[in-house]
Design a protein around this motif. Structure first.
Motif, PDB file in Angstrom:
ATOM      1  N   THR A 176      -2.190  33.594  -8.044  1.00 37.99           N
ATOM      2  CA  THR A 176      -1.044  34.622  -6.354  1.00 37.99           C
ATOM      3  C   THR A 176      -2.907  34.791  -6.189  1.00 37.99           C
ATOM      4  OG1 THR A 176      -0.600  36.238  -7.542  1.00 37.99           O
ATOM      5  CG2 THR A 176       1.186  34.245  -7.201  1.00 37.99           C
ATOM      6  N   ALA A 177      -3.971  35.529  -6.292  1.00 40.31           N
ATOM      7  CA  ALA A 177      -4.502  36.191  -5.684  1.00 40.31           C
ATOM      8  C   ALA A 177      -5.416  35.700  -5.073  1.00 40.31           C
ATOM      9  CB  ALA A 177      -6.093  36.482  -6.847  1.00 40.31           C
ATOM     10  N   SER A 178      -6.702  36.234  -3.608  1.00 42.33           N
ATOM     11  CA  SER A 178      -6.859  35.581  -3.018  1.00 42.33           C
ATOM     12  C   SER A 178      -8.909  35.383  -3.068  1.00 42.33           C
ATOM     13  CB  SER A 178      -7.208  36.528  -1.512  1.00 42.33           C
ATOM     14  OG  SER A 178      -8.028  36.162  -1.095  1.00 42.33           O
ATOM     15  N   GLU A 179      -8.972  34.559  -3.250  1.00 43.44           N
ATOM     16  CA  GLU A 179     -10.672  34.357  -3.588  1.00 43.44           C
ATOM     17  C   GLU A 179     -11.672  35.595  -2.781  1.00 43.44           C
ATOM     18  OE1 GLU A 179     -13.978  30.575  -3.760  1.00 43.44           O
ATOM     19  OE2 GLU A 179     -11.827  30.783  -4.706  1.00 43.44           O
ATOM     20  N   LEU A 180     -10.645  34.931  -1.437  1.00 44.84           N
ATOM     21  CA  LEU A 180     -11.605  35.810  -0.635  1.00 44.84           C
ATOM     22  C   LEU A 180     -11.826  37.542  -0.796  1.00 44.84           C
ATOM     23  CD1 LEU A 180     -13.766  35.989   2.195  1.00 44.84           C
ATOM     24  CD2 LEU A 180     -11.236  35.835   3.284  1.00 44.84           C
ATOM     25  N   GLU A 181     -10.901  37.798  -1.187  1.00 41.31           N
ATOM     26  CA  GLU A 181     -10.408  39.512  -1.515  1.00 41.31           C
ATOM     27  C   GLU A 181     -11.004  39.238  -2.255  1.00 41.31           C
ATOM     28  OE1 GLU A 181      -6.504  42.739  -1.842  1.00 41.31           O
ATOM     29  OE2 GLU A 181      -6.221  40.597  -1.265  1.00 41.31           O
ATOM     30  N   PHE A 182     -10.647  39.168  -3.551  1.00 37.96           N
ATOM     31  CA  PHE A 182     -11.840  39.304  -5.145  1.00 37.96           C
ATOM     32  C   PHE A 182     -13.050  39.275  -5.067  1.00 37.96           C
ATOM     33  CE2 PHE A 182     -13.126  38.001  -8.958  1.00 37.96           C
ATOM     34  CZ  PHE A 182     -12.536  39.197 -10.247  1.00 37.96           C
ATOM     35  N   ASN A 183     -13.212  38.539  -4.454  1.00 36.62           N
ATOM     36  CA  ASN A 183     -15.052  38.129  -4.004  1.00 36.62           C
ATOM     37  C   ASN A 183     -15.279  39.137  -3.417  1.00 36.62           C
ATOM     38  OD1 ASN A 183     -14.971  35.671  -4.968  1.00 36.62           O
ATOM     39  ND2 ASN A 183     -15.771  34.634  -3.481  1.00 36.62           N
ATOM     40  N   THR A 184     -14.680  40.350  -1.840  1.00 36.41           N
ATOM     41  CA  THR A 184     -15.206  41.393  -2.091  1.00 36.41           C
ATOM     42  C   THR A 184     -15.123  42.660  -2.662  1.00 36.41           C
ATOM     43  OG1 THR A 184     -14.434  40.179   0.473  1.00 36.41           O
ATOM     44  CG2 THR A 184     -14.594  42.686  -0.017  1.00 36.41           C
ATOM     45  N   LEU A 185     -14.296  42.559  -3.566  1.00 37.04           N
ATOM     46  CA  LEU A 185     -13.254  43.195  -4.622  1.00 37.04           C
ATOM     47  C   LEU A 185     -14.567  43.824  -5.271  1.00 37.04           C
ATOM     48  CD1 LEU A 185      -9.766  43.060  -5.032  1.00 37.04           C
ATOM     49  CD2 LEU A 185     -11.090  45.398  -4.039  1.00 37.04           C
ATOM     50  N   ASP A 186     -14.875  42.272  -5.944  1.00 37.24           N
ATOM     51  CA  ASP A 186     -16.012  42.038  -6.983  1.00 37.24           C
ATOM     52  C   ASP A 186     -17.205  43.170  -6.579  1.00 37.24           C
ATOM     53  OD1 ASP A 186     -17.209  40.858  -9.672  1.00 37.24           O
ATOM     54  OD2 ASP A 186     -18.398  40.429  -8.450  1.00 37.24           O
ATOM     55  N   ALA A 187     -17.544  42.539  -5.410  1.00 37.21           N
ATOM     56  CA  ALA A 187     -18.778  43.589  -4.830  1.00 37.21           C
ATOM     57  C   ALA A 187     -19.029  44.592  -4.800  1.00 37.21           C
ATOM     58  CB  ALA A 187     -19.015  42.382  -3.359  1.00 37.21           C
ATOM     59  N   GLU A 188     -17.558  45.356  -4.353  1.00 34.56           N
ATOM     60  CA  GLU A 188     -17.401  46.985  -4.582  1.00 34.56           C
ATOM     61  C   GLU A 188     -17.696  46.938  -6.038  1.00 34.56           C
ATOM     62  OE1 GLU A 188     -13.398  47.367  -2.010  1.00 34.56           O
ATOM     63  OE2 GLU A 188     -14.791  46.253  -0.739  1.00 34.56           O
TER      64      GLU A 188
END
Length: 484
Positions: free
Chosen positions: A39-51
């Protein structure tokens, strides 16, 4: 005399300098791998990973460098270099309890997470790498570690360092005897180009021959910072649309084609207008949705959801996309029931997505089960499709195992009830999860839609969820598209 003393002093300094270079400083490499929740968004996760890297990890004592990436099967790998093991442990302890990273951590499928730490003596230099290979393993029992280390050290000069695009090779081990070898490349293409040559190289055969093959975990991944075209997937759009019931966010409505929206929920009028009318009749507080599992198969997305939709409901939704917009929707809903005889609910159980390379094979297994066993009643073939030793059942009335399945069939027969599958309309899948949509009769012969979700392991069904719902009479339909 003075000149002799100066010469001696310079010689002593030179010797000291050489000794300093030979005595490499030990650091720690932390290797973590995991999958995202479906249910997770890859796009959102990648952004959070950088943060997370910028605002949390890089701020911790002993931090040296962090790199994260994803492989072709959707597995994420995070490499972090620390000055000491104590620094690595302290950072992880803080991470597990820090509210600022809770959103990031909640997107990770916990059951898939694996972490190891290794002592290394190589200083990281491959700053322009975009593709990385990480192999962890144990040596064979009885292996001479000194002999292994000698072979391990020779892999670079005898093969890897000679290859186009090679940047650096880093090795290490930990107290449990686990080994790690990390190879940095400038591009994936250059790494791919030498795989076969490496496997056939004498030094590689000697190197691999000293490993316990059952312990090898090979990860080849593209760094997230080099991925430029990650976009919101169709699955992400569906999850956002369903979650909008909770948030009231109007943005996901734009994911529905306003000029073409074919509705197969027979209690809702066709088109975007029908969707809007449904929302206008929501009870005070609105509808609620908890998306438990979500998958994508080509232009189709299917989701398993726990709704508060005029009361608690278990549901499956299917959405079809054209040009990035939803153009068609099917669903099946049933009131939430009590746990079944084995204590399972309609929602619990495994959620980890695996075996993306086995999607079509797993769909074929489910199709075979529906056609041979449920349509053609070849009950002697059940064990060809269902694991006889492990079969977890989430149907509200059926117990685990083939015994539970057989007992349910017997109960229906003895009480003049039916569970008939007459037509198989759709089979959708992603990796180890497959959804089938069928039509038939149930109970006292009511016209029924069967939505069955299966999880497979090693080519056999090991877990099952379903929603069985009566199809209303045509006079009660609010659109003319039919259930299927």
């Amino acid at each position: 005399m003075k000149s002799k003393l100066i010469a001696l002093s310079l010689f002593t300094m030179a010797i000291a300098s050489c000794n300093t270079e030979d005595k490499k400083i030990e650091t720690v490499l932390e290797v973590t791998s995991f999958n995202l929740k479906t249910t997770a968004s890859e796009l959102e996760f990648n952004t959070l990973d950088a943060e997370i890297e910028a605002t949390f990890t890089s701020k911790q004592p002993g931090y040296i460098r962090r790199q994260s990436g994803v492989d072709e099967q959707g597995k994420y790998i995070v490499l972090v270099y620390w000055k000491s093991l104590a620094d690595a442990k302290a950072s992880m302890d803080k991470f597990m309890n820090d509210k600022s990273v809770a959103g990031y951590a909640s997107m990770i499928e916990g059951s898939t997470m694996k972490m190891s730490r290794f002592t290394i003596k190589d200083k990281f230099k491959a700053t322009n790498s975009t593709f990385t290979e990480v192999m962890t393993f144990n040596t064979k029992e009885g292996t001479d570690i000194k002999a292994f280390n000698k072979v391990n050290k020779s892999v670079g000069p005898k093969f890897t360092e000679k290859q186009k695009g090679f940047l650096q090779r880093i090795t290490g081990s930990n107290d449990s005897g686990e080994q790690v070898a990390v190879v940095y490349w400038d591009t994936k293409a250059n790494s791919d180009a030498v795989i076969n040559d490496f496997m056939n190289a004498p030094v590689a055969k000697e190197f691999m021959g000293m490993m316990d093959q059952s312990t090898i975990d090979m990860m080849r991944f593209q760094s997230l910072s080099s991925l430029k075209n990650v976009t919101l997937s169709n699955k992400d759009k569906v999850v956002a649309l369903l979650n909008s019931f909770n948030t009231g966010d109007q943005t996901p409505i734009s994911y529905i084609n306003p000029n073409k929206y074919i509705q197969h929920n027979l209690g809702v009028a066709d088109g975007l207008q029908g969707f809007g009318e449904l929302m206008q009749h929501a009870p005070e507080g609105g509808f609620k949705a908890n998306v438990v599992r979500a998958f994508q198969d080509g232009d189709y997305v299917f989701a398993q959801t726990e709704y508060d939709f005029f009361g608690p409901k278990a549901a499956f939704d299917i959405f079809r996309f054209e040009d990035g917009l939803i153009v068609e929707h099917w669903d099946n809903l049933l009131e939430v029931q009590k746990p079944n005889p084995s204590g399972h609910t309609q929602f619990d159980g495994a959620t980890a997505l695996t075996d993306l390379d086995k999607t079509e094979a797993n769909k074929a297994v489910v199709r075979g089960f529906i056609e041979d066993v449920l349509l053609d009643h070849q009950m002697d073939k059940v064990a060809n499709y269902i694991n006889p030793k492990e079969y977890v059942q989430h149907n509200p009335s059926v117990a685990d195992g083939l015994e539970g399945f057989g007992a349910a069939m017997k109960y229906f027969a003895e009480n003049g009830l039916v569970m008939e599958y007459d037509n198989l309309h759709m089979v959708l899948g992603q990796g180890n999860f497959v959804l089938s949509v069928s039509e038939g009769k149930f109970g006292k012969g009511d016209h029924t839609a069967y939505y069955d979700l299966f999880r497979l392991e090693n080519g056999l069904i090991v877990e099952h969820w379903d929603v069985i719902a009566t199809i209303p009479a045509k006079s009660d339909w609010k659109n003319t598209n039919g259930k299927f």
